[in-house]
Enzyme design. Structure first.
Site, PDB file in Angstrom:
ATOM      1  CE  LYS A  46      -1.613   3.063   2.658  1.00  0.00           C
ATOM      2  NZ  LYS A  46      -1.785   4.220   1.773  1.00  0.00           N
ATOM      3  CD  GLU A 104      13.746   0.540   8.710  1.00  0.00           C
ATOM      4  OE1 GLU A 104      14.199   1.481   9.408  1.00  0.00           O
ATOM      5  OE2 GLU A 104      14.385  -0.501   8.495  1.00  0.00           O
ATOM      6  CB  CYS A 126      13.633   8.595   7.742  1.00  0.00           C
ATOM      7  SG  CYS A 126      14.438   7.514   6.584  1.00  0.00           S
ATOM      8  CD  GLU A 153      10.807  12.649  11.147  1.00  0.00           C
ATOM      9  OE1 GLU A 153       9.656  12.263  11.421  1.00  0.00           O
ATOM     10  OE2 GLU A 153      11.639  11.946  10.541  1.00  0.00           O
TER      11      GLU A 153
HETATM   12  P1  NAP Z   1       2.699   8.239   7.846  1.00  0.00           P
HETATM   13  O1  NAP Z   1       1.705   9.321   7.951  1.00  0.00           O
HETATM   14  O2  NAP Z   1       2.980   7.427   9.044  1.00  0.00           O
HETATM   15  O3  NAP Z   1       2.208   7.306   6.640  1.00  0.00           O
HETATM   16  C1  NAP Z   1       2.971   6.211   6.182  1.00  0.00           C
HETATM   17  C2  NAP Z   1       2.045   5.206   5.530  1.00  0.00           C
HETATM   18  O4  NAP Z   1       1.150   4.681   6.501  1.00  0.00           O
HETATM   19  C3  NAP Z   1       1.179   5.781   4.416  1.00  0.00           C
HETATM   20  O5  NAP Z   1       1.048   4.841   3.398  1.00  0.00           O
HETATM   21  C4  NAP Z   1      -0.150   5.988   5.150  1.00  0.00           C
HETATM   22  O6  NAP Z   1      -1.271   6.005   4.304  1.00  0.00           O
HETATM   23  C5  NAP Z   1      -0.167   4.775   6.043  1.00  0.00           C
HETATM   24  N1  NAP Z   1      -1.093   4.859   7.186  1.00  0.00           N
HETATM   25  C6  NAP Z   1      -1.592   5.970   7.786  1.00  0.00           C
HETATM   26  N2  NAP Z   1      -2.429   5.625   8.791  1.00  0.00           N
HETATM   27  C7  NAP Z   1      -2.455   4.272   8.835  1.00  0.00           C
HETATM   28  C8  NAP Z   1      -3.129   3.314   9.651  1.00  0.00           C
HETATM   29  N3  NAP Z   1      -3.958   3.685  10.647  1.00  0.00           N
HETATM   30  N4  NAP Z   1      -2.926   1.995   9.420  1.00  0.00           N
HETATM   31  C9  NAP Z   1      -2.097   1.596   8.437  1.00  0.00           C
HETATM   32  N5  NAP Z   1      -1.432   2.458   7.623  1.00  0.00           N
HETATM   33  C10 NAP Z   1      -1.595   3.778   7.823  1.00  0.00           C
HETATM   34  O7  NAP Z   1       4.104   8.783   7.354  1.00  0.00           O
HETATM   35  P2  NAP Z   1       4.368   9.800   6.170  1.00  0.00           P
HETATM   36  O8  NAP Z   1       3.882  11.132   6.617  1.00  0.00           O
HETATM   37  O9  NAP Z   1       3.865   9.240   4.884  1.00  0.00           O
HETATM   38  O10 NAP Z   1       5.969   9.737   6.066  1.00  0.00           O
HETATM   39  C11 NAP Z   1       6.815  10.505   6.835  1.00  0.00           C
HETATM   40  C12 NAP Z   1       7.375   9.707   8.004  1.00  0.00           C
HETATM   41  O11 NAP Z   1       7.999   8.525   7.565  1.00  0.00           O
HETATM   42  C13 NAP Z   1       8.450  10.460   8.747  1.00  0.00           C
HETATM   43  O12 NAP Z   1       8.264  10.347  10.130  1.00  0.00           O
HETATM   44  C14 NAP Z   1       9.732   9.757   8.333  1.00  0.00           C
HETATM   45  O13 NAP Z   1      10.790   9.895   9.238  1.00  0.00           O
HETATM   46  C15 NAP Z   1       9.280   8.357   8.182  1.00  0.00           C
HETATM   47  N6  NAP Z   1      10.203   7.605   7.329  1.00  0.00           N
HETATM   48  C16 NAP Z   1      11.034   6.661   7.906  1.00  0.00           C
HETATM   49  C17 NAP Z   1      11.920   5.956   7.113  1.00  0.00           C
HETATM   50  C18 NAP Z   1      12.841   4.935   7.707  1.00  0.00           C
HETATM   51  O14 NAP Z   1      13.342   4.129   6.956  1.00  0.00           O
HETATM   52  N7  NAP Z   1      13.065   4.906   9.008  1.00  0.00           N
HETATM   53  C19 NAP Z   1      11.976   6.194   5.742  1.00  0.00           C
HETATM   54  C20 NAP Z   1      11.141   7.147   5.207  1.00  0.00           C
HETATM   55  C21 NAP Z   1      10.248   7.836   6.014  1.00  0.00           C
HETATM   56  P3  NAP Z   1      -1.885   7.403   3.728  1.00  0.00           P
HETATM   57  O15 NAP Z   1      -0.989   7.820   2.644  1.00  0.00           O
HETATM   58  O16 NAP Z   1      -3.237   7.074   3.244  1.00  0.00           O
HETATM   59  O17 NAP Z   1      -1.879   8.359   4.882  1.00  0.00           O
END
Ligand code: NAP
Ligand code: MG
Length: 452
Positions: free
Chosen positions: A153, A228, A262, A354
């Site tokens: 997804k 992650e 990240c 962050e």
């Molecule tokens: P996010 O809001 O947590 O969303 C990530 C994914 O989760 C999206 O596909 C989102 O779908 C989905 N999601 C949201 N609510 C959910 C739920 N209740 N159940 C299951 N899935 C759900 O993160 P983001 O804003 O896209 O990305 C930024 C974050 O990712 C930052 O904190 C960054 O540090 C972190 N990140 C970490 C790494 C690493 O490798 N450590 C790499 C890249 C990014 P929707 O699109 O529909 O909201």
């Protein structure tokens, strides 16, 4: 349900993406179960060959994939080409795995004991919008190599390259439904991947808050999870370092991908005796970062991914002490100039949270012990850099900083050949490196009685 994508550099509406509901998600998972059975029944060498063909298909489609990421995510074209090449390389790397998933024969009385690495079955991946292509590859390639099916997804905002990768897999000859991309909302499709009992593992990359929610949901079925999550990584500069080199490379360790990274080194900690020298060398480089049209080769930084995200990043500058800023286009597009903020205390919002945008916070320290304490004074522990010419200090500090991926006299700590992941609330488990396929298997031991 559907969602219309917006080009972040022009604010123009693009494709409308149909979203799945929970029932359609279940149907896709059912198809994945059947596809996995076919996949696991293939000879290891045939699975390896198909993964290599998949890598070749990605290679042949490099320019198209890169252009999709420019339009959908605003990534600069040079970076987007690199990202598509990364998917190819990761597929090729893990294509070596099906024929190398070796178990053990362990000496026991009365027979032989043998271990097997059995595939988990169906792996659910949930990816964020910041690096859609590489993150898809880091989970999908080793999971497939270990004999699993993958349902992915993508983030609602950035699905296009993931969708194209699934088409390329099919064109390369992967069994139908083995690697599916399921578009939809996190709260619908993502949630269903967690609750559906036929998904054996979730690989989630995203925010720490959603990661916690997924871990709680997975507990109901003791479902395997790799997480992650976020980061607030430190870039520590000691007085004995090549201070000018540290300063001139620091912007690229935080502003790449408009800071939507990240691993961004978003807290710069500088020893007080070289603070002024560091800031003097930093300023012209920040001001020279090329922020602009992501479709042009040579652009270093594109726009932020969306209007909502830009508003969130902007909110961090309210009341912040801005030292200096680079430039960014005005007019249409979600632009944000690279920004350097001075912190008054480690608890300042820009030091503690962050931001996920092109904002870096600088803070001075006096001693090595204080630098370590500041670096570790966060719930996160993903990445970081240490600049020193003192070998002993490099060893001491890199062992003391609680972070999964560090670089000494460099910012380069992420390679597909080495493990990647976070300590503390930056995540759980590791991706990439030689062991990644094992994280998509269950180790089984069978005792064969020699006296029967
Ligand atoms: P996010 O809001 O947590 O969303 C990530 C994914 O989760 C999206 O596909 C989102 O779908 C989905 N999601 C949201 N609510 C959910 C739920 N209740 N159940 C299951 N899935 C759900 O993160 P983001 O804003 O896209 O990305 C930024 C974050 O990712 C930052 O904190 C960054 O540090 C972190 N990140 C970490 C790494 C690493 O490798 N450590 C790499 C890249 C990014 P929707 O699109 O529909 O909201
Ligand atoms: Mg989100």
């Amino acid at each position: 349900m559907s969602y219309t994508l917006i080009n972040p550099a022009t604010e123009e509406s693009m494709e409308t993406i149909e979203h799945l509901d929970a029932r359609q998600t279940d149907e896709a998972i059912e198809k994945a179960v059947k596809a996995q059975e076919k996949w696991a029944a293939l000879a290891p060498g045939d699975r390896a060959m198909l993964l290599r063909r998949f890598a070749s298909a990605v290679d042949a489609d490099n320019e198209n994939l890169a252009q999709l990421e420019v339009r959908n995510s605003g990534h600069p074209i040079d970076q987007a080409r690199y990202e598509a090449n990364n998917v190819r390389d990761v597929l090729n790397y893990y294509a070596g795995a099906p024929e190398r998933l070796v178990g053990k024969q362990i000496p026991v009385a009365g027979g032989i004991a043998v271990t097997f690495h059995e595939p988990i079955g169906v792996v659910g991946m949930i990816t964020p919008w910041n690096y859609p292509m590489p993150i898809a590859g880091w989970g999908m390639a080793p999971a497939l190599a270990a004999g699993n099916a993958v349902v992915l997804k993508p983030a609602e905002w950035t699905p296009l390259t993931s969708m194209r990768l699934a088409e390329l897999g099919l064109e390369a000859g992967l069994p139908e439904n083995l690697f599916q991309v399921l578009n939809g909302k996190g709260t619908v499709v993502g949630e269903r991947l967690v609750t559906n009992e036929k998904v054996g593992k979730i690989v989630f990359t995203g925010s720490t808050s959603v990661g916690k929610h997924i871990m709680r949901g997975a507990a109901d079925q003791i479902k395997r999870v790799t997480l992650e999550l976020g980061g607030k990584s430190a870039n520590i500069i000691f007085e004995d370092a090549d201070v000018v080199k540290a300063a001139t490379t620091a912007p690229y360790a935080v502003f790449e991908n408009a800071g939507q990274d990240c691993c961004a080194r978003s807290r710069i900690l500088v020893q007080r005796s070289v603070y002024d020298k560091f800031m003097e060398a930093l300023e012209p480089v920040v001001k020279a970062v090329k922020v602009g049209d992501p479709s042009l080769s040579g652009t270093e930084v594109g726009p932020l991914v969306s209007k909502a995200h830009r508003e969130n990043v902007s909110s961090f500058l309210d009341g912040a002490d801005v030292a200096f800023q680079g430039s960014a286009p005005t007019g249409k597009g979600f632009w944000f100039a690279p920004t350097v903020v001075l912190a008054k205390s480690p608890s300042d919002r820009c030091m503690a949270e962050e931001i996920f945008g092109p904002v870096v916070t600088v803070y001075p320290f006096e001693t090595e012990a204080e630098a370590i304490e500041l670096a570790n004074g966060t719930e996160y522990g993903l990445s970081g850099s240490i600049w020193t010419r003192d070998l002993g200090r490099g060893i001491r500090v890199s062992r003391a900083v609680q972070s999964g991926n560090l670089a000494v006299n460099s910012h380069s700590s992420l390679r597909y050949t080495t493990p990647f992941g976070g300590m503390k609330q930056s995540g759980m488990g590791r991706e990439l490196g030689p062991d990644a396929p094992l994280h998509f298997t269950e180790e089984k031991v069978v005792f064969f009685n020699s006296n029967s």
